[in-house]
Design a protein around this motif. Sequence first.
Motif, PDB file in Angstrom:
ATOM      1  N   VAL A 153       0.843  -1.199   0.000  1.00  0.00           N
ATOM      2  CA  VAL A 153       0.000   0.000   0.000  1.00  0.00           C
ATOM      3  C   VAL A 153       0.881   1.254   0.000  1.00  0.00           C
ATOM      4  CG1 VAL A 153      -1.430   1.348   1.636  1.00  0.00           C
ATOM      5  CG2 VAL A 153      -2.056  -1.001   1.064  1.00  0.00           C
ATOM      6  N   PHE A 154       2.079   1.110   0.559  1.00  0.00           N
ATOM      7  CA  PHE A 154       2.980   2.263   0.679  1.00  0.00           C
ATOM      8  C   PHE A 154       3.909   2.406  -0.528  1.00  0.00           C
ATOM      9  CE2 PHE A 154       2.052   0.974   5.121  1.00  0.00           C
ATOM     10  CZ  PHE A 154       1.324   2.104   5.474  1.00  0.00           C
ATOM     11  N   THR A 155       3.660   1.617  -1.570  1.00  0.00           N
ATOM     12  CA  THR A 155       4.452   1.761  -2.792  1.00  0.00           C
ATOM     13  C   THR A 155       3.973   2.999  -3.540  1.00  0.00           C
ATOM     14  OG1 THR A 155       4.686  -0.624  -2.956  1.00  0.00           O
ATOM     15  CG2 THR A 155       5.094   0.636  -4.969  1.00  0.00           C
ATOM     16  N   GLY A 169      10.559  11.860   3.337  1.00  0.00           N
ATOM     17  CA  GLY A 169      11.445  12.747   4.105  1.00  0.00           C
ATOM     18  C   GLY A 169      10.859  14.129   4.336  1.00  0.00           C
ATOM     19  N   ARG A 170       9.522  14.200   4.339  1.00  0.00           N
ATOM     20  CA  ARG A 170       8.831  15.482   4.589  1.00  0.00           C
ATOM     21  C   ARG A 170       9.391  16.169   5.833  1.00  0.00           C
ATOM     22  NH1 ARG A 170       3.591  16.724   7.540  1.00  0.00           N
ATOM     23  NH2 ARG A 170       3.772  14.673   8.527  1.00  0.00           N
ATOM     24  N   LEU A 171       9.474  15.419   6.945  1.00  0.00           N
ATOM     25  CA  LEU A 171       9.903  16.021   8.213  1.00  0.00           C
ATOM     26  C   LEU A 171      11.417  16.028   8.354  1.00  0.00           C
ATOM     27  CD1 LEU A 171       6.999  14.510  10.270  1.00  0.00           C
ATOM     28  CD2 LEU A 171       7.347  16.937   9.753  1.00  0.00           C
ATOM     29  N   SER A 225      16.325   0.672   5.021  1.00  0.00           N
ATOM     30  CA  SER A 225      15.166  -0.159   5.370  1.00  0.00           C
ATOM     31  C   SER A 225      15.202  -0.463   6.871  1.00  0.00           C
ATOM     32  CB  SER A 225      15.245  -1.473   4.594  1.00  0.00           C
ATOM     33  OG  SER A 225      16.424  -2.165   5.005  1.00  0.00           O
ATOM     34  N   PRO A 226      14.098  -0.984   7.440  1.00  0.00           N
ATOM     35  CA  PRO A 226      14.140  -1.393   8.846  1.00  0.00           C
ATOM     36  C   PRO A 226      15.245  -2.434   9.095  1.00  0.00           C
ATOM     37  CG  PRO A 226      11.868  -1.252   8.102  1.00  0.00           C
ATOM     38  CD  PRO A 226      12.729  -1.059   6.882  1.00  0.00           C
ATOM     39  N   GLY A 227      15.422  -3.371   8.153  1.00  0.00           N
ATOM     40  CA  GLY A 227      16.490  -4.365   8.307  1.00  0.00           C
ATOM     41  C   GLY A 227      17.869  -3.720   8.260  1.00  0.00           C
ATOM     42  N   ALA A 237       8.815   9.290  15.106  1.00  0.00           N
ATOM     43  CA  ALA A 237       7.968   8.503  14.204  1.00  0.00           C
ATOM     44  C   ALA A 237       6.617   9.205  14.134  1.00  0.00           C
ATOM     45  CB  ALA A 237       7.806   7.072  14.721  1.00  0.00           C
ATOM     46  N   VAL A 238       6.279   9.711  12.955  1.00  0.00           N
ATOM     47  CA  VAL A 238       5.051  10.491  12.786  1.00  0.00           C
ATOM     48  C   VAL A 238       4.124   9.758  11.825  1.00  0.00           C
ATOM     49  CG1 VAL A 238       4.096  12.708  11.994  1.00  0.00           C
ATOM     50  CG2 VAL A 238       6.246  12.658  13.292  1.00  0.00           C
ATOM     51  N   TRP A 239       2.957   9.388  12.307  1.00  0.00           N
ATOM     52  CA  TRP A 239       1.928   8.663  11.534  1.00  0.00           C
ATOM     53  C   TRP A 239       2.476   7.344  10.984  1.00  0.00           C
ATOM     54  CZ3 TRP A 239      -1.399  11.505  13.622  1.00  0.00           C
ATOM     55  CH2 TRP A 239      -1.509  12.874  13.468  1.00  0.00           C
ATOM     56  N   ALA A 284       7.963  -4.875  17.719  1.00  0.00           N
ATOM     57  CA  ALA A 284       9.276  -5.114  17.097  1.00  0.00           C
ATOM     58  C   ALA A 284       9.878  -3.815  16.576  1.00  0.00           C
ATOM     59  CB  ALA A 284       9.128  -6.124  15.959  1.00  0.00           C
ATOM     60  N   GLU A 285       9.025  -2.934  16.003  1.00  0.00           N
ATOM     61  CA  GLU A 285       9.550  -1.668  15.442  1.00  0.00           C
ATOM     62  C   GLU A 285      10.015  -0.747  16.571  1.00  0.00           C
ATOM     63  OE1 GLU A 285       9.943  -2.143  12.507  1.00  0.00           O
ATOM     64  OE2 GLU A 285       8.300  -3.379  11.809  1.00  0.00           O
ATOM     65  N   ILE A 286       9.268  -0.736  17.669  1.00  0.00           N
ATOM     66  CA  ILE A 286       9.647   0.111  18.815  1.00  0.00           C
ATOM     67  C   ILE A 286      10.994  -0.364  19.378  1.00  0.00           C
ATOM     68  CG2 ILE A 286       9.015   0.640  21.218  1.00  0.00           C
ATOM     69  CD1 ILE A 286       6.021   0.612  20.159  1.00  0.00           C
TER      70      ILE A 286
HETATM   71  C1  LIG Z   1       1.601   7.954   6.689  1.00  0.00           C
HETATM   72  S1  LIG Z   1       3.257   7.747   6.127  1.00  0.00           S
HETATM   73  C2  LIG Z   1       4.130   8.942   7.144  1.00  0.00           C
HETATM   74  C3  LIG Z   1       5.452   9.352   6.558  1.00  0.00           C
HETATM   75  C4  LIG Z   1       6.264  10.378   7.378  1.00  0.00           C
HETATM   76  N1  LIG Z   1       6.485   9.931   8.732  1.00  0.00           N
HETATM   77  C5  LIG Z   1       5.589  11.734   7.367  1.00  0.00           C
HETATM   78  O1  LIG Z   1       4.904  12.051   8.364  1.00  0.00           O
HETATM   79  O2  LIG Z   1       5.730  12.461   6.381  1.00  0.00           O
HETATM   80  C6  LIG Z   1       3.731   6.181   6.861  1.00  0.00           C
HETATM   81  C7  LIG Z   1       5.092   5.719   6.396  1.00  0.00           C
HETATM   82  O3  LIG Z   1       5.486   4.633   7.240  1.00  0.00           O
HETATM   83  C8  LIG Z   1       6.106   3.638   6.457  1.00  0.00           C
HETATM   84  N2  LIG Z   1       6.001   2.354   7.167  1.00  0.00           N
HETATM   85  C9  LIG Z   1       4.905   1.582   7.333  1.00  0.00           C
HETATM   86  N3  LIG Z   1       5.205   0.473   8.059  1.00  0.00           N
HETATM   87  C10 LIG Z   1       6.519   0.567   8.368  1.00  0.00           C
HETATM   88  C11 LIG Z   1       7.429  -0.259   9.099  1.00  0.00           C
HETATM   89  N4  LIG Z   1       7.026  -1.413   9.663  1.00  0.00           N
HETATM   90  N5  LIG Z   1       8.707   0.140   9.224  1.00  0.00           N
HETATM   91  C12 LIG Z   1       9.132   1.306   8.639  1.00  0.00           C
HETATM   92  N6  LIG Z   1       8.322   2.126   7.926  1.00  0.00           N
HETATM   93  C13 LIG Z   1       7.036   1.773   7.797  1.00  0.00           C
HETATM   94  C14 LIG Z   1       5.347   3.696   5.136  1.00  0.00           C
HETATM   95  O4  LIG Z   1       6.058   3.116   4.065  1.00  0.00           O
HETATM   96  C15 LIG Z   1       5.118   5.198   4.974  1.00  0.00           C
HETATM   97  O5  LIG Z   1       6.160   5.812   4.248  1.00  0.00           O
END
Ligand SMILES: C[S@@+](CC[C@H](N)C(=O)[O-])C[C@H]1O[C@@H](n2cnc3c(N)ncnc32)[C@H](O)[C@@H]1O
Length: 214
Positions: free
Chosen positions: A10-12, A67-69, A107-109, A126-128, A138-140
Motif C-alpha cells: 500500500v505504501f508503494t 522525508g517530509r519532516l 530499510s528497517p532491516g 515517528a510520525v503517523w 518489534a519496530e519500537i
Molecule cells: C503515513 S506515512 C508517514 C510518513 C512520514 N512519517 C511523514 O509524516 O511524512 C507512513 C510511512 O510509514 C512507512 N512504514 C509503514 N510500516 C513501516 C514499518 N514497519 N517500518 C518502517 N516504515 C514503515 C510507510 O512506508 C510510509 O512511508
Amino acid sequence: MADPVYRPDVFTAKNLARAKRIILTPEPGRSTDERWEKETPWVAAKLEHALTVAPEHSVLDYGCGIGRLSKALMQGTGCAVLGVDISSTMRAQAHLYVDAENFTATSPGGLARMAGAGFRADHAFAVWVLQHCYDPKAEIIRVRNALKPGGLFCVINSEQRWIPTDKRWRHDDKNVRELLRDSFDEIATYPLAVGPMSETLVKTSFFKVYRKPA
Ligand SMILES: C[S@@+](CC[C@H](N)C(=O)[O-])C[C@H]1O[C@@H](n2cnc3c(N)ncnc32)[C@H](O)[C@@H]1O
C-alpha cells in the motif's frame, strides 16, 4: 472467508504526487497539499523543540516516507537525519526530495544491521507510522536499539491501529502507547493543534515524548 493478509505494498509510491497522497491522505475540506503546507512546519518546529535538536545531532526519522519532516528538521537545525522506511519507493524518493548530504535512507532491516554494528542516533521520531506497523512492538524495539542511552523518541500517532491489508485498513487491539511504555520512559505529552491539523485528527491522535533509559 479468508483472513485479511498484511499488504505493506500500500505504501508503494511510483511518483511524488502519489507518495504525498499516501503520506497525508486528503480529509474533508483539506487536500493533501493543504495538509502538507499547514502540518509540516508546525510538526517540524515541535520536534525541534521537544528533541532539543542541535546541529551535531544524528536523528532517526522512523517511517520517513519521502522525508517530509527530515527535510524540514534539517533545514531548521543543520542536524543529520537517517530516514528508515519499509517502502523502497518511498526511500528512493526521499533521497531526491530531501536532497541533502547529511541525509540517507535505509530499510528497517538496514537499521537493525547498523545498530548491530554500533550505530546509535541521538534522538528519533515517528510520525503517523506506528499505527500502520504490523508488529509495532518489534519496530519500537528496533528504534530503541538504535538510540543512545538517554536519547529521546517523539511519537505522533493515531489512537487507532490502521493496518494495510488486502481487505482495506484493519484495526487490531495492539496498544501502541502501552508498547512504547514497555520499552521507554514516557516523559512528556504535547497538545496537537487545530489549524495545522484537522479537528478530527487532533481528537483521535496523540503526541508524546519518550526517553530510552540510561
Ligand atoms: C503515513 S506515512 C508517514 C510518513 C512520514 N512519517 C511523514 O509524516 O511524512 C507512513 C510511512 O510509514 C512507512 N512504514 C509503514 N510500516 C513501516 C514499518 N514497519 N517500518 C518502517 N516504515 C514503515 C510507510 O512506508 C510510509 O512511508
